[in-house]
Design a protein around this motif. Structure first.
Motif, PDB file in Angstrom:
ATOM      1  N   HIS A 213       3.095   2.613 -11.663  1.00  0.00           N
ATOM      2  CA  HIS A 213       4.049   3.721 -11.754  1.00  0.00           C
ATOM      3  C   HIS A 213       3.538   4.805 -12.683  1.00  0.00           C
ATOM      4  O   HIS A 213       2.702   4.576 -13.556  1.00  0.00           O
ATOM      5  N   ASP A 214       4.086   6.011 -12.474  1.00  0.00           N
ATOM      6  CA  ASP A 214       3.798   7.163 -13.328  1.00  0.00           C
ATOM      7  C   ASP A 214       5.078   7.980 -13.429  1.00  0.00           C
ATOM      8  O   ASP A 214       5.550   8.543 -12.436  1.00  0.00           O
ATOM      9  N   THR A 215       5.655   8.062 -14.638  1.00  0.00           N
ATOM     10  CA  THR A 215       6.815   8.903 -14.892  1.00  0.00           C
ATOM     11  C   THR A 215       6.295  10.257 -15.348  1.00  0.00           C
ATOM     12  O   THR A 215       5.659  10.357 -16.391  1.00  0.00           O
ATOM     13  N   HIS A 216       6.549  11.310 -14.545  1.00  0.00           N
ATOM     14  CA  HIS A 216       5.919  12.594 -14.831  1.00  0.00           C
ATOM     15  C   HIS A 216       6.817  13.744 -14.389  1.00  0.00           C
ATOM     16  O   HIS A 216       7.853  13.534 -13.752  1.00  0.00           O
TER      17      HIS A 216
ATOM     18  N   THR B 206      10.832  19.593 -11.712  1.00  0.00           N
ATOM     19  CA  THR B 206      11.208  18.286 -11.178  1.00  0.00           C
ATOM     20  C   THR B 206      10.549  17.208 -12.043  1.00  0.00           C
ATOM     21  O   THR B 206       9.362  17.290 -12.355  1.00  0.00           O
ATOM     22  N   HIS B 207      11.332  16.208 -12.390  1.00  0.00           N
ATOM     23  CA  HIS B 207      10.854  15.148 -13.279  1.00  0.00           C
ATOM     24  C   HIS B 207      11.306  13.811 -12.699  1.00  0.00           C
ATOM     25  O   HIS B 207      12.457  13.678 -12.267  1.00  0.00           O
TER      26      HIS B 207
ATOM     27  N   GLY C 293       0.787  -1.225   0.000  1.00  0.00           N
ATOM     28  CA  GLY C 293       0.000   0.000   0.000  1.00  0.00           C
ATOM     29  C   GLY C 293       0.815   1.270   0.000  1.00  0.00           C
ATOM     30  O   GLY C 293       0.259   2.349  -0.192  1.00  0.00           O
ATOM     31  N   GLU C 294       2.133   1.189   0.195  1.00  0.00           N
ATOM     32  CA  GLU C 294       2.964   2.379   0.256  1.00  0.00           C
ATOM     33  C   GLU C 294       3.298   2.924  -1.123  1.00  0.00           C
ATOM     34  O   GLU C 294       3.256   2.202  -2.124  1.00  0.00           O
ATOM     35  N   ALA C 295       3.663   4.213  -1.150  1.00  0.00           N
ATOM     36  CA  ALA C 295       4.088   4.880  -2.380  1.00  0.00           C
ATOM     37  C   ALA C 295       5.419   5.566  -2.133  1.00  0.00           C
ATOM     38  O   ALA C 295       5.710   6.003  -1.023  1.00  0.00           O
ATOM     39  N   ARG C 296       6.241   5.658  -3.175  1.00  0.00           N
ATOM     40  CA  ARG C 296       7.527   6.349  -3.103  1.00  0.00           C
ATOM     41  C   ARG C 296       7.715   7.142  -4.387  1.00  0.00           C
ATOM     42  O   ARG C 296       7.154   6.811  -5.437  1.00  0.00           O
ATOM     43  N   GLU C 297       8.536   8.195  -4.292  1.00  0.00           N
ATOM     44  CA  GLU C 297       8.778   9.031  -5.461  1.00  0.00           C
ATOM     45  C   GLU C 297      10.225   9.510  -5.460  1.00  0.00           C
ATOM     46  O   GLU C 297      10.756   9.926  -4.432  1.00  0.00           O
ATOM     47  N   ILE C 298      10.876   9.429  -6.617  1.00  0.00           N
ATOM     48  CA  ILE C 298      12.225   9.941  -6.816  1.00  0.00           C
ATOM     49  C   ILE C 298      12.161  10.955  -7.950  1.00  0.00           C
ATOM     50  O   ILE C 298      11.609  10.668  -9.014  1.00  0.00           O
ATOM     51  N   LYS C 299      12.729  12.153  -7.733  1.00  0.00           N
ATOM     52  CA  LYS C 299      12.645  13.214  -8.719  1.00  0.00           C
ATOM     53  C   LYS C 299      14.029  13.754  -9.060  1.00  0.00           C
ATOM     54  O   LYS C 299      14.940  13.743  -8.238  1.00  0.00           O
TER      55      LYS C 299
ATOM     56  N   ASP D 290      10.875  -0.870 -16.020  1.00  0.00           N
ATOM     57  CA  ASP D 290      10.698  -0.007 -17.188  1.00  0.00           C
ATOM     58  C   ASP D 290      12.035   0.658 -17.494  1.00  0.00           C
ATOM     59  O   ASP D 290      12.864   0.858 -16.601  1.00  0.00           O
ATOM     60  N   LYS D 291      12.267   0.973 -18.759  1.00  0.00           N
ATOM     61  CA  LYS D 291      13.465   1.712 -19.128  1.00  0.00           C
ATOM     62  C   LYS D 291      13.164   2.558 -20.359  1.00  0.00           C
ATOM     63  O   LYS D 291      12.256   2.260 -21.130  1.00  0.00           O
ATOM     64  N   GLY D 292      13.932   3.616 -20.527  1.00  0.00           N
ATOM     65  CA  GLY D 292      13.699   4.493 -21.668  1.00  0.00           C
ATOM     66  C   GLY D 292      14.444   5.800 -21.506  1.00  0.00           C
ATOM     67  O   GLY D 292      15.417   5.897 -20.753  1.00  0.00           O
ATOM     68  N   GLU D 293      13.942   6.826 -22.189  1.00  0.00           N
ATOM     69  CA  GLU D 293      14.552   8.148 -22.165  1.00  0.00           C
ATOM     70  C   GLU D 293      13.463   9.183 -22.352  1.00  0.00           C
ATOM     71  O   GLU D 293      12.478   8.942 -23.063  1.00  0.00           O
ATOM     72  N   PHE D 294      13.593  10.329 -21.701  1.00  0.00           N
ATOM     73  CA  PHE D 294      12.653  11.413 -21.948  1.00  0.00           C
ATOM     74  C   PHE D 294      13.390  12.743 -21.903  1.00  0.00           C
ATOM     75  O   PHE D 294      14.479  12.861 -21.331  1.00  0.00           O
ATOM     76  N   THR D 295      12.790  13.743 -22.531  1.00  0.00           N
ATOM     77  CA  THR D 295      13.333  15.100 -22.571  1.00  0.00           C
ATOM     78  C   THR D 295      12.409  16.023 -21.801  1.00  0.00           C
ATOM     79  O   THR D 295      11.202  16.046 -22.048  1.00  0.00           O
ATOM     80  N   ALA D 296      12.948  16.753 -20.852  1.00  0.00           N
ATOM     81  CA  ALA D 296      12.139  17.667 -20.037  1.00  0.00           C
ATOM     82  C   ALA D 296      11.501  18.728 -20.923  1.00  0.00           C
ATOM     83  O   ALA D 296      12.161  19.328 -21.765  1.00  0.00           O
ATOM     84  N   ILE D 297      10.208  18.964 -20.734  1.00  0.00           N
ATOM     85  CA  ILE D 297       9.497  19.956 -21.548  1.00  0.00           C
ATOM     86  C   ILE D 297       9.371  21.294 -20.825  1.00  0.00           C
ATOM     87  O   ILE D 297       8.777  22.221 -21.361  1.00  0.00           O
ATOM     88  N   PHE D 298       9.920  21.377 -19.590  1.00  0.00           N
ATOM     89  CA  PHE D 298       9.948  22.644 -18.872  1.00  0.00           C
ATOM     90  C   PHE D 298      10.969  22.520 -17.735  1.00  0.00           C
ATOM     91  O   PHE D 298      11.416  21.422 -17.391  1.00  0.00           O
TER      92      PHE D 298
END
Length: 219
Positions: free
Chosen positions: A152-155, A189-190, A124-130, A178-186
């Motif tokens: 999970h939600d990558t945001h 914190t991501h 039931g716990e949640a964690r977040e790394i930014k 999961d693995k991949g790559e993203f580019t910050a749009i602003f």
């Protein structure tokens, strides 16, 4: 003046029929409130239908993100400069005076950051790394779980953005990695939000490489 005759008293609905229609409408409204609105907006799910439909998870994510935004606002004193604001304010100086000095010194470009972090979630716990990232910065990542799957939600959330606003890059339910790559749009914190819906502990290992300023564990 009227081509259609007025209805007679027998054709009008009776008081009993009106009360019955009102009662049906009221019951329908209460059912929608309990099964749809409360789970999706406030993560309150007295019937359990919201979790089956995925609405409770949506409400929990909204509440978590709102709490994070409030915590960030409370930690940052009024008028404080965020990591994203400094480059924007100094941009004219960099172009007019500072840039030639930097070019004459020929300073090498900073190396990409690489980090590895591990978090453990109880049932039931949640964690977040930014990551603190500037606009158009890129990061590649890979994470995997031990002990079971997670949601999970990558945001990302912009610095000083509207309360509750976030941009989702990728999300999934009951996955083990999961693995991949993203580019910050602003500038902001991501990163990654995980929740353990299983009955046992789940450990997540995250590896990142990219153009970010720092990495931090929020919850």
């Amino acid at each position: 003046m009227f081509n259609t005759p007025l209805p007679t008293l027998n054709e009008l609905p009776s008081s009993r029929q009106l009360l019955r229609s009102t009662a049906i409408a009221l019951i329908t409204a209460i059912a929608l409130l309990v099964t749809v609105v409360m789970p999706s907006e406030y993560a309150i799910d007295p019937t359990g239908a919201g979790r089956v439909l995925g609405l409770t998870q949506m409400g929990e994510l909204k509440i978590t993100l709102a709490q994070e935004a409030a915590a960030d606002a409370a930690v940052s004193p009024p008028g404080a400069t965020t990591p994203a604001q400094a480059p924007a304010q100094e941009a004219p100086q960099v172009q007019v005076a500072a840039r030639p000095a930097a070019e004459s010194v020929s300073e090498p470009k900073p190396a990409l950051k690489t980090d590895e972090m591990t978090v453990t979630l109880k049932p039931g716990e949640a964690r977040e790394i930014k990551l603190d990232m500037l606009n158009n910065a890129k990061v590649s990542y890979e994470w995997s779980t031990t002990g079971g799957p997670v949601n999970h939600d990558t945001h990302g959330e912009p610095y000083n953005g509207a309360e509750g606003y976030f941009h989702s890059y990728r999300k999934g339910q009951q996955v083990t990695g999961d693995k991949g790559e993203f580019t910050a749009i602003f500038d902001g914190t991501h990163g990654w939000f995980w929740r353990n819906r299983s009955n046992g502990d789940v450990t997540i290992t995250l590896k990142t490489t990219g153009e970010y300023l720092n990495v931090k564990r929020l919850i």
